[in-house]
Design an enzyme around this catalytic site. Structure first.
Site, PDB file in Angstrom:
ATOM      1  N   LEU A  27       0.881  -1.164   0.000  1.00  0.00           N
ATOM      2  CA  LEU A  27       0.000   0.000   0.000  1.00  0.00           C
ATOM      3  C   LEU A  27       0.919   1.215   0.000  1.00  0.00           C
ATOM      4  CD1 LEU A  27      -2.692  -0.985   2.685  1.00  0.00           C
ATOM      5  CD2 LEU A  27      -2.912  -1.056   0.191  1.00  0.00           C
ATOM      6  N   ASP A  28       0.498   2.275  -0.662  1.00  0.00           N
ATOM      7  CA  ASP A  28       1.313   3.490  -0.672  1.00  0.00           C
ATOM      8  C   ASP A  28       1.478   4.001   0.752  1.00  0.00           C
ATOM      9  OD1 ASP A  28       1.253   3.330  -3.417  1.00  0.00           O
ATOM     10  OD2 ASP A  28      -0.463   4.689  -3.608  1.00  0.00           O
TER      11      ASP A  28
END
Ligand code: URA
Length: 238
Positions: free
Chosen positions: A105-106
């Site tokens: 996930l960013d």
């Protein structure tokens, strides 16, 4: 196979801390091949021994599976010289068992992240052929509409030529929010898809991945071991 201490084997599953293992052993709740274990430092071959806690088999548990509610501001990585990673959210004994995040996930994205040291399972969950659905809650600048939904369904081609598989977009209320379902996980994919519709993402949170749903009891930054039921659901993907 080398012998390892019972407290190391059991705490490495993420289900109990070393302190808890000590208490379990003291209470006579742990058996090894049917015999009550006397001391947490007793050693076993984890590949060969049948360990039970309260009669429930700790099935070889060579692997550890944790559900983390990733908060914003930490990297989905195992180490970084400057920035905090998701492993920094775990107690020290779980930072040394080879856990890695399954799918990134960013840094600013929140939500469900599976951490495991089960390499084969991690690869299967990420394999494009497996089409494991990932559902994201999203907030954008502007309003989402049915045109966006159709574009997602058709399979968008992004500015750089990236061809996306058909995806779902459900517009929620208020209409700057929605649910996006992807069957793949390309770099910044949700953000890029919505940016190409002229609706930049301002907030993104992963709610589910295949059979795993983010536990609403987990606050951002909190984690728990997967339940037996969740582990069985993942096994079905093998
Ligand atoms: N898509 C994104 O753009 N970012 C994420 O973190 C996950 C999916």
């Amino acid at each position: 196979m080398a012998l390892e201490r019972l407290d190391k084997i059991l705490s490495g599953t993420g289900r109990w801390s070393r302190r808890e293992v000590k208490d379990l052993v003291k209470a006579g709740r742990v058996t090894a091949d049917g015999a009550v274990v006397a001391r947490p430092e007793d050693k076993f071959d984890r590949e060969a021994v049948e360990l039970r806690v309260d009669g429930e088999a700790v099935d070889g548990e060579r692997y550890c599976y944790l559900m983390l509610h990733k908060p914003g501001g930490v990297l989905s990585a195992t180490e970084d010289p400057k920035q905090p990673t998701v492993l920094d959210l775990l107690p020290p004994h779980l930072r040394r068992v080879g856990l890695f995040p399954v799918g990134r996930l960013d840094k600013d994205t929140e939500g469900l992240l599976l951490l495991t040291n089960d390499g084969p399972l991690g690869h299967r969950l990420l394999a494009p052929k497996k089409h494991v659905d990932k559902v994201y809650f999203v907030r954008v600048e502007g309003r989402l509409d049915q045109e966006d939904r159709r574009a997602f369904r058709t399979g968008m081609v992004l500015g750089d030529g990236l061809r996306c598989l058909p995806a779902e977009l459900e517009v929620l209320e208020p209409p700057d929010t929605g649910l996006v379902t992807l069957r793949e996980g390309k770099y910044h994919q949700v953000k890029r898809m919505l940016a190409s519709r002229g609706k930049p993402v301002t907030y993104l949170k992963r709610l589910s991945m295949g059979p795993l749903r983010l536990d609403p009891e987990l606050a951002p930054g909190a984690w728990r071991p997967l339940t037996q039921g969740e582990r069985q659901e993942l096994e079905r993907l093998r």
